[in-house]
Design a protein around this motif. Structure first.
Motif, short mmCIF file in Angstrom:
data_model
loop_
_atom_site.label_atom_id
_atom_site.label_comp_id
_atom_site.label_asym_id
_atom_site.label_seq_id
_atom_site.Cartn_x
_atom_site.Cartn_y
_atom_site.Cartn_z
N UNK A 41 0.83 -1.22 0.00
CA UNK A 41 0.00 0.00 0.00
C UNK A 41 0.86 1.26 0.00
N UNK A 42 0.27 2.34 -0.48
CA UNK A 42 0.94 3.65 -0.41
C UNK A 42 0.27 4.52 0.65
N UNK A 43 1.08 5.33 1.32
CA UNK A 43 0.55 6.15 2.42
C UNK A 43 1.00 7.60 2.26
N UNK A 44 0.33 8.35 1.39
CA UNK A 44 0.77 9.74 1.18
C UNK A 44 0.58 10.64 2.40
N UNK A 101 4.72 17.98 2.67
CA UNK A 101 3.37 17.61 2.22
C UNK A 101 2.34 17.74 3.35
N UNK A 125 6.38 5.34 -1.81
CA UNK A 125 5.13 4.87 -1.19
C UNK A 125 4.50 5.95 -0.32
N UNK A 126 5.31 6.92 0.08
CA UNK A 126 4.81 7.97 0.96
C UNK A 126 4.49 9.25 0.19
N UNK A 184 1.93 11.06 -3.02
CA UNK A 184 0.57 10.85 -3.51
C UNK A 184 0.54 10.12 -4.87
N UNK A 185 0.93 8.89 -4.88
CA UNK A 185 0.76 8.07 -6.08
C UNK A 185 0.29 6.70 -5.62
N UNK A 186 -0.16 5.89 -6.56
CA UNK A 186 -0.69 4.58 -6.16
C UNK A 186 0.30 3.48 -6.53
N UNK A 187 0.16 2.30 -5.92
CA UNK A 187 1.03 1.18 -6.29
C UNK A 187 0.92 0.84 -7.79
N UNK A 204 3.09 3.12 -9.89
CA UNK A 204 4.51 2.72 -9.85
C UNK A 204 4.73 1.53 -10.80
N UNK A 219 -3.64 -3.64 -4.04
CA UNK A 219 -3.14 -2.66 -3.06
C UNK A 219 -3.81 -1.31 -3.30
N UNK A 220 -3.64 -0.44 -2.36
CA UNK A 220 -4.31 0.84 -2.50
C UNK A 220 -3.50 1.99 -1.91
N UNK A 221 -3.97 3.18 -2.23
CA UNK A 221 -3.39 4.36 -1.62
C UNK A 221 -4.26 4.72 -0.43
N UNK A 222 -3.73 4.54 0.76
CA UNK A 222 -4.50 4.83 1.97
C UNK A 222 -4.34 6.32 2.24
N UNK A 223 -5.36 7.06 1.85
CA UNK A 223 -5.25 8.52 1.85
C UNK A 223 -5.29 9.12 3.25
#
Lengths: 292, 268
Positions: free
Chosen positions: A86-89, A170, B103-104, B106-109, B112, B252-256
């Motif tokens: 997962x990505x964590x912005x 950010x 990963x940190x 603002x983009x999604x897996x 990438x 997978x996801x972007x956990x906003x």
């Protein structure tokens, strides 16, 4: 970035991260590093984590980053199970994950300016981050001074500055920092600490600050936990009855009752900004409800 | 959802490095220069008027064999270059160093993964185009042309996409350390060619009609229509690998933020 379909009160009830009864030991070790550890952090909270070297402080960070998985217990970040995929912005991180030897928290084979450009371009495509001004924080952290350097060739101090920029610019909801001032000179340390304080005060970010430096932890955090033999123990922040005597002709000896650490900082700031003071003495006794 | 803009932002520095590199222009120039000193003395191929043994047949056949051979040598050189400039960095792109900071942001897996796909395809296409330019220039120079020569360029493109796709589909995640990733990149370098040997070994086991769909691609392969299938299938397989890599990231996801954490807490 805050949602408008959740009320603020409901939102504040949700922890940014939550460890519930987490146990962890590395595959090749019999030593249980974390033994039923529970910890949660809510928006606006600042938590300090202290402990001896190798006690498992950084392992908690690795768990939060998805680099390791708990043997037992649950671990949620922004309300979801932590996954490396997962990505964590909304997560900012300053530190050195040391997952495999030689692997750092920043890429190699790329110039600092290219990295910063990618970061800015990705942020600018987000509606919420589009109008952020990066210039001020970039200048304060002196990032342009090593723009042309390869990221892999940066000194530890420069690397921490760059990581601090990526983490703080950010305006994340959650910042986790692991020995984030290691390798920084006095000025760099002050800049990073003040930026983190600004993030906590102005943006109500949650902060998990891990350090062996108790002064930093005391300065930045409201709650302090110590990790000892796999267990997390909350450290009660003590109040002191203090007396400050100065040589200033304008002021008499000051007495403070049940002075908190914030109050102590404030009192010291007053002394350090008063040019009439050349000498001072501070004494403190743990608060027991009796006057000095 | 795939955001091509973000994927492009991520891969842009690699593409710029690839396109701006004078290395390829030098390689093309050297390739053209090496291909020019040959001549035809009505019977034999010559170099600086010295007859060359080992080339038999008509003028056109000999020149086509020569160009095919020169291209194959260049292919071997390029393959090792691809190892250092694409396969090893592509393997590294799964490392903590390369991935953690991204990963940190603002983009999604998926963004990438798409960036990796663009990187591999761009590499293959660029080298394929350079190969075609070389073919065109040298063919015009010697006044010979055979569509079979295009097979070499196709083979090279397939080679790169297949090897790159293999690394992407293995998706190193956190399972492999630095050394293992390097070993796998080297295996990926030789794998498309090794499959050619495997094909020879199991030729009797595969039904004739399906044998031509066995994927492999390597230099010095015969310029036959049969190899068109082998090369083509290898390239398509490489694209499928890249597609699968991208598809696998959809889980997978972007956990906003806290906002999306559970459906029960929302009062939408």
């Amino acid at each position: 970035m805050q949602p408008n379909f959740l009320t603020d009160s409901r939102l504040s009830q949700q922890p940014l991260f939550e460890l519930k009864n987490v146990t962890f030991s590395y595959a090749n070790s019999q030593n249980q590093l974390l033994d039923h550890v529970s910890l949660s952090l809510f928006p606006g909270e600042t938590i300090g984590l202290i402990g001896e070297n190798g006690c498992g402080k950084s392992t908690i960070i690795k768990l939060l980053l998805g680099l390791c998985f708990p043997n037992n217990g649950t671990l949620n970040l922004f309300g979801r199970k932590v996954l490396w995929g997962n990505n964590y912005p909304q997560l900012g991180y300053i530190g050195d994950p040391s997952y495999y030897p030689g692997e750092l928290g920043l890429p190699t084979g790329i110039l600092v300016k290219e990295l910063v450009q990618i970061f800015k371009s990705l942020c600018q495509q987000e509606k919420e981050l589009k109008d952020l001004s990066y210039l001020e924080i970039e200048e304060r952290l002196q990032i342009p001074s090593f723009y042309e350097s390869d990221v892999s060739k940066l000194s530890k101090g420069q690397r921490i500055r760059l990581m601090a920029f990526l983490a703080l610019a950010k305006k994340p909801q959650l910042l986790i920092a692991d020995e984030a001032t290691e390798g920084l000179d006095k000025e760099g340390k002050e800049i990073v600490l003040s930026e983190v304080q600004r993030l906590a005060n102005c943006h109500q970010a949650g902060i998990l600050w891990i350090s062996h430096r108790r002064d930093e932890v005391a300065r930045l955090t409201d709650k302090v936990y110590e990790l000892f033999q796999g267990k997390l123990q909350k450290q009660e922040l003590q109040g002191f009855d203090c007396q400050i005597e100065t040589d200033s002709p304008n002021t008499e000896a000051r007495k403070y009752f049940n002075l908190s650490k914030d109050g102590a900082f404030q009192a010291l700031e007053e002394i350090f900004t008063d040019s009439s003071i050349h000498k001072f003495q501070m004494t403190g006794v743990m608060q027991k409800g009796e006057n000095l | 959802m795939i955001n091509l803009n973000k994927a492009w932002v991520i891969v842009k520095p690699e593409i710029i490095k690839l396109v701006k590199s004078y290395h390829w222009l030098i390689l093309l120039g050297v390739g053209i220069i090496i291909a020019t000193p040959f001549g035809w003395d009505q019977e034999k191929l010559t170099v600086f008027n010295i007859p060359l043994e080992g080339y038999y047949g008509s003028r056109e056949t000999v020149y086509i064999s020569l160009l095919h051979e020169l291209f194959s040598w260049a292919w071997i050189y390029i393959a090792f270059d691809v190892l250092f400039r694409l396969l090893l960095p592509l393997g590294d792109s799964f490392s903590v160093s390369q991935l953690l900071w991204l990963r940190l942001t603002p983009c999604s897996p998926v963004d990438i993964a798409v960036a990796r796909g663009i990187w591999v395809i761009a590499y293959g296409v660029l080298l394929g185009v350079l190969g075609l330019i070389w073919m065109l220039i040298t063919s015009l120079y010697y006044h010979v042309f055979s569509t079979n020569l295009l097979l070499d360029a196709l083979g090279l493109v397939s080679y790169i996409i297949f090897a790159g796709g293999m690394i992407a589909v293995l998706d190193f995640d956190l399972e492999f350390d630095y050394f293992s990733k390097r070993v796998i990149a080297v295996v990926a370098l030789f794998f498309p060619s090794l499959l050619g040997l495997v094909k020879l070994g199991i030729a009797n086991l595969i039904h004739g009609e399906y044998a031509r769909f066995f994927p492999y691609t390597h230099p010095f392969a015969m310029l036959t229509s049969e190899n068109l299938y082998h090369f083509g299938v290898a390239g398509i397989l490489g694209l499928c690998f890249l597609g699968f890599h991208i598809f696998s990231k959809l889980k997978y996801q972007t956990v906003e933020s806290l906002a999306i954490l559970d459906d029960e807490s929302t009062t939408r």
